[in-house]
Design a protein around this motif. Structure first.
Motif, mmCIF file in Angstrom:
data_model
loop_
_atom_site.group_PDB
_atom_site.id
_atom_site.type_symbol
_atom_site.label_atom_id
_atom_site.label_comp_id
_atom_site.label_asym_id
_atom_site.label_seq_id
_atom_site.Cartn_x
_atom_site.Cartn_y
_atom_site.Cartn_z
ATOM 1 N N ARG A 36 0.822 -1.201 0.000
ATOM 2 C CA ARG A 36 0.000 0.000 0.000
ATOM 3 C C ARG A 36 0.863 1.260 0.000
ATOM 4 O O ARG A 36 1.884 1.327 0.682
ATOM 5 C CB ARG A 36 -0.932 0.013 1.226
ATOM 6 C CG ARG A 36 -2.040 -1.014 1.148
ATOM 7 C CD ARG A 36 -2.927 -0.979 2.387
ATOM 8 N NE ARG A 36 -3.443 0.357 2.668
ATOM 9 C CZ ARG A 36 -4.500 0.899 2.070
ATOM 10 N NH1 ARG A 36 -5.149 0.214 1.138
ATOM 11 N NH2 ARG A 36 -4.905 2.113 2.393
ATOM 12 N N GLN A 38 -0.676 4.393 0.532
ATOM 13 C CA GLN A 38 -1.404 5.445 1.228
ATOM 14 C C GLN A 38 -1.849 4.969 2.609
ATOM 15 O O GLN A 38 -1.951 3.770 2.871
ATOM 16 C CB GLN A 38 -2.647 5.858 0.412
ATOM 17 C CG GLN A 38 -2.336 6.504 -0.932
ATOM 18 C CD GLN A 38 -3.601 6.902 -1.655
ATOM 19 O OE1 GLN A 38 -4.638 6.247 -1.536
ATOM 20 N NE2 GLN A 38 -3.541 7.983 -2.407
ATOM 21 N N LEU A 39 -2.118 5.937 3.477
ATOM 22 C CA LEU A 39 -2.713 5.641 4.771
ATOM 23 C C LEU A 39 -4.166 5.235 4.556
ATOM 24 O O LEU A 39 -4.807 5.702 3.615
ATOM 25 C CB LEU A 39 -2.634 6.865 5.691
ATOM 26 C CG LEU A 39 -1.218 7.283 6.116
ATOM 27 C CD1 LEU A 39 -1.277 8.604 6.874
ATOM 28 C CD2 LEU A 39 -0.564 6.200 6.972
ATOM 29 N N PRO A 40 -4.706 4.382 5.442
ATOM 30 C CA PRO A 40 -4.022 3.691 6.547
ATOM 31 C C PRO A 40 -3.192 2.509 6.040
ATOM 32 O O PRO A 40 -3.355 2.073 4.917
ATOM 33 C CB PRO A 40 -5.194 3.206 7.410
ATOM 34 C CG PRO A 40 -6.317 3.000 6.434
ATOM 35 C CD PRO A 40 -6.148 4.069 5.388
ATOM 36 N N ASP A 91 -11.948 -1.551 9.385
ATOM 37 C CA ASP A 91 -11.272 -0.503 8.618
ATOM 38 C C ASP A 91 -11.384 0.811 9.387
ATOM 39 O O ASP A 91 -12.487 1.225 9.746
ATOM 40 C CB ASP A 91 -11.924 -0.364 7.235
ATOM 41 C CG ASP A 91 -11.088 0.462 6.274
ATOM 42 O OD1 ASP A 91 -10.667 1.581 6.653
ATOM 43 O OD2 ASP A 91 -10.865 0.011 5.132
ATOM 44 N N PRO A 92 -10.254 1.478 9.687
ATOM 45 C CA PRO A 92 -10.303 2.716 10.472
ATOM 46 C C PRO A 92 -10.977 3.879 9.747
ATOM 47 O O PRO A 92 -11.280 4.891 10.374
ATOM 48 C CB PRO A 92 -8.816 3.016 10.738
ATOM 49 C CG PRO A 92 -8.084 2.336 9.642
ATOM 50 C CD PRO A 92 -8.864 1.096 9.345
ATOM 51 N N ARG A 93 -11.236 3.741 8.459
ATOM 52 C CA ARG A 93 -11.866 4.832 7.706
ATOM 53 C C ARG A 93 -13.378 4.869 7.875
ATOM 54 O O ARG A 93 -14.023 5.832 7.449
ATOM 55 C CB ARG A 93 -11.514 4.693 6.215
ATOM 56 C CG ARG A 93 -10.043 4.913 5.909
ATOM 57 C CD ARG A 93 -9.691 4.524 4.485
ATOM 58 N NE ARG A 93 -9.845 3.073 4.279
ATOM 59 C CZ ARG A 93 -9.508 2.452 3.158
ATOM 60 N NH1 ARG A 93 -9.023 3.157 2.132
ATOM 61 N NH2 ARG A 93 -9.650 1.150 3.049
ATOM 62 N N GLY A 94 -13.950 3.833 8.482
ATOM 63 C CA GLY A 94 -15.392 3.814 8.678
ATOM 64 C C GLY A 94 -15.938 2.408 8.519
ATOM 65 O O GLY A 94 -15.194 1.431 8.455
ATOM 66 N N ILE A 96 -17.015 -0.397 6.565
ATOM 67 C CA ILE A 96 -16.811 -0.847 5.192
ATOM 68 C C ILE A 96 -17.017 -2.350 5.136
ATOM 69 O O ILE A 96 -16.401 -3.109 5.885
ATOM 70 C CB ILE A 96 -15.398 -0.486 4.685
ATOM 71 C CG1 ILE A 96 -15.243 1.042 4.655
ATOM 72 C CG2 ILE A 96 -15.151 -1.073 3.301
ATOM 73 C CD1 ILE A 96 -13.847 1.498 4.314
#
Length: 225
Positions: A36, A38-40, A91-94, A96
């Motif tokens: 990967r 990109q973050l995360p 997933d820390p982005r929301g 998902i």
């Protein structure tokens, strides 16, 4: 009839796909991983995947992400959905939800390089992978289990081989997927009794006696789900 209203503060859910793509390299079962960019989880290894676009079918999204992130343009020999991962906090982005796909790529070395937002792509050991981002180790573990189960009631092992092959090569595929050795005599007896193979009429020269080549019997396909 009164329609059902959404509850207050309804959770928005993102839909994604992840692809566990397998192939045989050097007698070992490999899985295609990307690093990967990109973050995360920047610089961590992960399965190819991403968000489903509006109006896009799930299998189309899986193929698009596979091609974008690894530059693999070959059509998989086999592609199937096998599980949906939707645990809270995966997933820390929301919130998902990911529909995981299992793919088998054609026999032989398939060159890969990183594409899209990835730093790279490589074929790595499916049974001994590096640390993976998100819950991708759980996805890979379930994909391997699915692959092993498909050996018992389908003909999926044949998708890992060229059009003609020897029985030791086919046994090697079984052993690589199951991650254990099989008895040669029992394997051949059980396999030939299934009537899924037919002699090609050719032999392959090598050390010792030339080996009989086989091919998939006519009308034999991977069993339906």
């Amino acid at each position: 009839m009164t329609g059902l209203a959404l509850p207050p503060q309804a959770t928005q859910v993102g839909l994604a796909v992840d692809v566990a793509a397998f192939a045989m390299h050097g007698g070992e079962l490999n899985v295609l991983l990307v690093q990967r960019g990109q973050l995360p989880h920047a610089r961590d290894w992960a399965l190819p995947g991403g968000f489903v676009q509006p109006g896009e079918e799930l299998h189309e999204a899986a193929l698009r992400e596979l091609r974008t992130e690894t530059t693999v343009q070959l059509e998989p020999r086999h592609l199937e959905q096998f599980y949906t991962f939707g645990e809270v906090g995966r997933d820390p982005r929301g919130r998902i939800v990911s529909v995981a796909h299992l793919a088998v790529l054609p026999h032989g070395t398939v060159s890969v390089i990183g594409g899209g937002h990835t730093l790279g792509a490589e074929w790595l050991s499916a049974h001994r992978p590096p640390r993976l981002a998100f819950d991708h180790q759980a996805i890979l573990t379930r994909a391997l289990l699915r692959l092993q189960l498909r050996l018992e009631y389908a003909n999926l092992a044949l998708e890992f081989l060229p059009d003609t092959f020897t029985l030791p090569e086919l046994q090697g595929v079984y052993e690589a997927i199951l991650y254990r050795q099989l008895d040669k005599r029992n394997f051949r007896k059980r396999l030939l009794a299934q009537s899924i193979l037919t002699p090609s009429g050719e032999r392959r020269s090598g050390v010792g006696r030339p080996a009989q080549l086989y091919r998939r019997a006519k009308n034999v396909r991977v069993a339906a789900l």
